[in-house]
Motif scaffolding. Structure first.
Motif, PDB file in Angstrom:
ATOM      1  N   ILE A   2       0.826  -1.205   0.000  1.00  0.00           N
ATOM      2  CA  ILE A   2       0.000   0.000   0.000  1.00  0.00           C
ATOM      3  C   ILE A   2       0.869   1.267   0.000  1.00  0.00           C
ATOM      4  O   ILE A   2       0.484   2.291  -0.540  1.00  0.00           O
ATOM      5  N   ILE A   3       2.076   1.168   0.568  1.00  0.00           N
ATOM      6  CA  ILE A   3       2.983   2.317   0.553  1.00  0.00           C
ATOM      7  C   ILE A   3       3.415   2.611  -0.888  1.00  0.00           C
ATOM      8  O   ILE A   3       3.401   3.768  -1.325  1.00  0.00           O
ATOM      9  N   ARG A   4       3.793   1.564  -1.618  1.00  0.00           N
ATOM     10  CA  ARG A   4       4.190   1.752  -3.017  1.00  0.00           C
ATOM     11  C   ARG A   4       3.014   2.280  -3.844  1.00  0.00           C
ATOM     12  O   ARG A   4       3.171   3.164  -4.687  1.00  0.00           O
ATOM     13  N   PHE A   5       1.818   1.711  -3.596  1.00  0.00           N
ATOM     14  CA  PHE A   5       0.633   2.186  -4.303  1.00  0.00           C
ATOM     15  C   PHE A   5       0.354   3.644  -3.936  1.00  0.00           C
ATOM     16  O   PHE A   5      -0.021   4.440  -4.786  1.00  0.00           O
ATOM     17  N   GLY A   6       0.562   3.984  -2.675  1.00  0.00           N
ATOM     18  CA  GLY A   6       0.367   5.361  -2.236  1.00  0.00           C
ATOM     19  C   GLY A   6       1.304   6.323  -2.946  1.00  0.00           C
ATOM     20  O   GLY A   6       0.910   7.434  -3.316  1.00  0.00           O
ATOM     21  N   PHE A   7       2.548   5.906  -3.151  1.00  0.00           N
ATOM     22  CA  PHE A   7       3.518   6.746  -3.853  1.00  0.00           C
ATOM     23  C   PHE A   7       3.088   6.964  -5.302  1.00  0.00           C
ATOM     24  O   PHE A   7       3.049   8.103  -5.789  1.00  0.00           O
ATOM     25  N   VAL A   8       2.763   5.876  -5.996  1.00  0.00           N
ATOM     26  CA  VAL A   8       2.333   5.977  -7.396  1.00  0.00           C
ATOM     27  C   VAL A   8       1.033   6.776  -7.481  1.00  0.00           C
ATOM     28  O   VAL A   8       0.881   7.660  -8.329  1.00  0.00           O
ATOM     29  N   SER A   9       0.103   6.485  -6.580  1.00  0.00           N
ATOM     30  CA  SER A   9      -1.169   7.207  -6.582  1.00  0.00           C
ATOM     31  C   SER A   9      -0.979   8.673  -6.230  1.00  0.00           C
ATOM     32  O   SER A   9      -1.714   9.528  -6.715  1.00  0.00           O
ATOM     33  N   ARG A  51       2.456  -3.730 -12.657  1.00  0.00           N
ATOM     34  CA  ARG A  51       3.589  -4.645 -12.547  1.00  0.00           C
ATOM     35  C   ARG A  51       4.535  -4.266 -11.413  1.00  0.00           C
ATOM     36  O   ARG A  51       5.112  -5.120 -10.768  1.00  0.00           O
ATOM     37  N   HIS A  52       4.707  -2.971 -11.168  1.00  0.00           N
ATOM     38  CA  HIS A  52       5.699  -2.522 -10.185  1.00  0.00           C
ATOM     39  C   HIS A  52       5.186  -2.520  -8.752  1.00  0.00           C
ATOM     40  O   HIS A  52       5.967  -2.699  -7.826  1.00  0.00           O
ATOM     41  N   VAL A  53       3.905  -2.302  -8.553  1.00  0.00           N
ATOM     42  CA  VAL A  53       3.348  -2.301  -7.200  1.00  0.00           C
ATOM     43  C   VAL A  53       2.751  -3.658  -6.885  1.00  0.00           C
ATOM     44  O   VAL A  53       3.058  -4.278  -5.871  1.00  0.00           O
ATOM     45  N   PHE A  54       1.884  -4.125  -7.763  1.00  0.00           N
ATOM     46  CA  PHE A  54       1.177  -5.380  -7.509  1.00  0.00           C
ATOM     47  C   PHE A  54       1.926  -6.594  -8.057  1.00  0.00           C
ATOM     48  O   PHE A  54       1.495  -7.719  -7.881  1.00  0.00           O
ATOM     49  N   GLU A  55       3.034  -6.333  -8.730  1.00  0.00           N
ATOM     50  CA  GLU A  55       3.921  -7.374  -9.244  1.00  0.00           C
ATOM     51  C   GLU A  55       3.189  -8.408 -10.087  1.00  0.00           C
ATOM     52  O   GLU A  55       3.459  -9.601 -10.026  1.00  0.00           O
ATOM     53  N   ASN A 109      -9.676   2.473  -5.187  1.00  0.00           N
ATOM     54  CA  ASN A 109      -8.772   2.123  -6.288  1.00  0.00           C
ATOM     55  C   ASN A 109      -7.748   1.078  -5.875  1.00  0.00           C
ATOM     56  O   ASN A 109      -7.433   0.166  -6.645  1.00  0.00           O
ATOM     57  N   PHE A 110      -7.224   1.199  -4.662  1.00  0.00           N
ATOM     58  CA  PHE A 110      -6.273   0.207  -4.166  1.00  0.00           C
ATOM     59  C   PHE A 110      -6.929  -1.167  -4.099  1.00  0.00           C
ATOM     60  O   PHE A 110      -6.359  -2.162  -4.554  1.00  0.00           O
ATOM     61  N   GLN A 111      -8.124  -1.229  -3.564  1.00  0.00           N
ATOM     62  CA  GLN A 111      -8.826  -2.512  -3.450  1.00  0.00           C
ATOM     63  C   GLN A 111      -9.124  -3.108  -4.819  1.00  0.00           C
ATOM     64  O   GLN A 111      -8.946  -4.304  -5.039  1.00  0.00           O
ATOM     65  N   PHE A 112      -9.562  -2.280  -5.753  1.00  0.00           N
ATOM     66  CA  PHE A 112      -9.873  -2.799  -7.079  1.00  0.00           C
ATOM     67  C   PHE A 112      -8.625  -3.294  -7.792  1.00  0.00           C
ATOM     68  O   PHE A 112      -8.632  -4.364  -8.406  1.00  0.00           O
TER      69      PHE A 112
END
Length: 124
Positions: A2-9, A51-55, A109-112
């Motif tokens: 979620i931290i990586r997603f937070g950065f991208v988001s 690919r980079h956050v959710f691999e 968005n994170f959940q989806f």
């Protein structure tokens, strides 16, 4: 994750917010300004995070993109109408309404994206 997603988001949100303000400044209605900014931002977030956050390393990325676009069309319309409602019915400044709606859209968005790429929701 979620931290990586937070950065991208966060980068996506800055893109969204800047476009929202710019387009609104040009006299476009609040709901339409949000749709412009959000559309550009969600496409950035998808390509930067799949690919980079959710691999995600599977195939069928086009199918996932189509599902993501369908979800985002619904989500952007809902968020745009909510922002417009907060602005016109409750008298909030458009920028404040946008900021208040952001945590809801971030979490959804994170959940989806998690469901789309891993097949499961991630409760925090």
């Amino acid at each position: 994750m979620i931290i990586r997603f937070g950065f991208v988001s966060g980068i996506g949100w800055l893109i969204d917010f800047c476009l929202f303000v710019l387009v609104g400044w040009l006299g476009v209605p609040v709901w339409a300004a949000n749709m412009v900014g959000a559309t550009v931002a969600v496409l950035f977030v998808f390509f930067a995070s799949v690919r980079h956050v959710f691999e995600y390393d599977g195939g069928y990325l086009l199918g996932k993109l189509i599902a993501y676009i369908i979800y985002q069309v619904i989500a952007i319309i809902a968020a745009s109408l909510f922002i417009d409602t907060l602005t016109h019915w409750f008298g909030l400044a458009p920028v404040l309404a946008k900021v208040l709606v952001t945590p809801l859209t971030f979490y959804a968005n994170f959940q989806f994206m998690s469901l789309l790429t891993t097949g499961k929701l991630r409760l925090m």
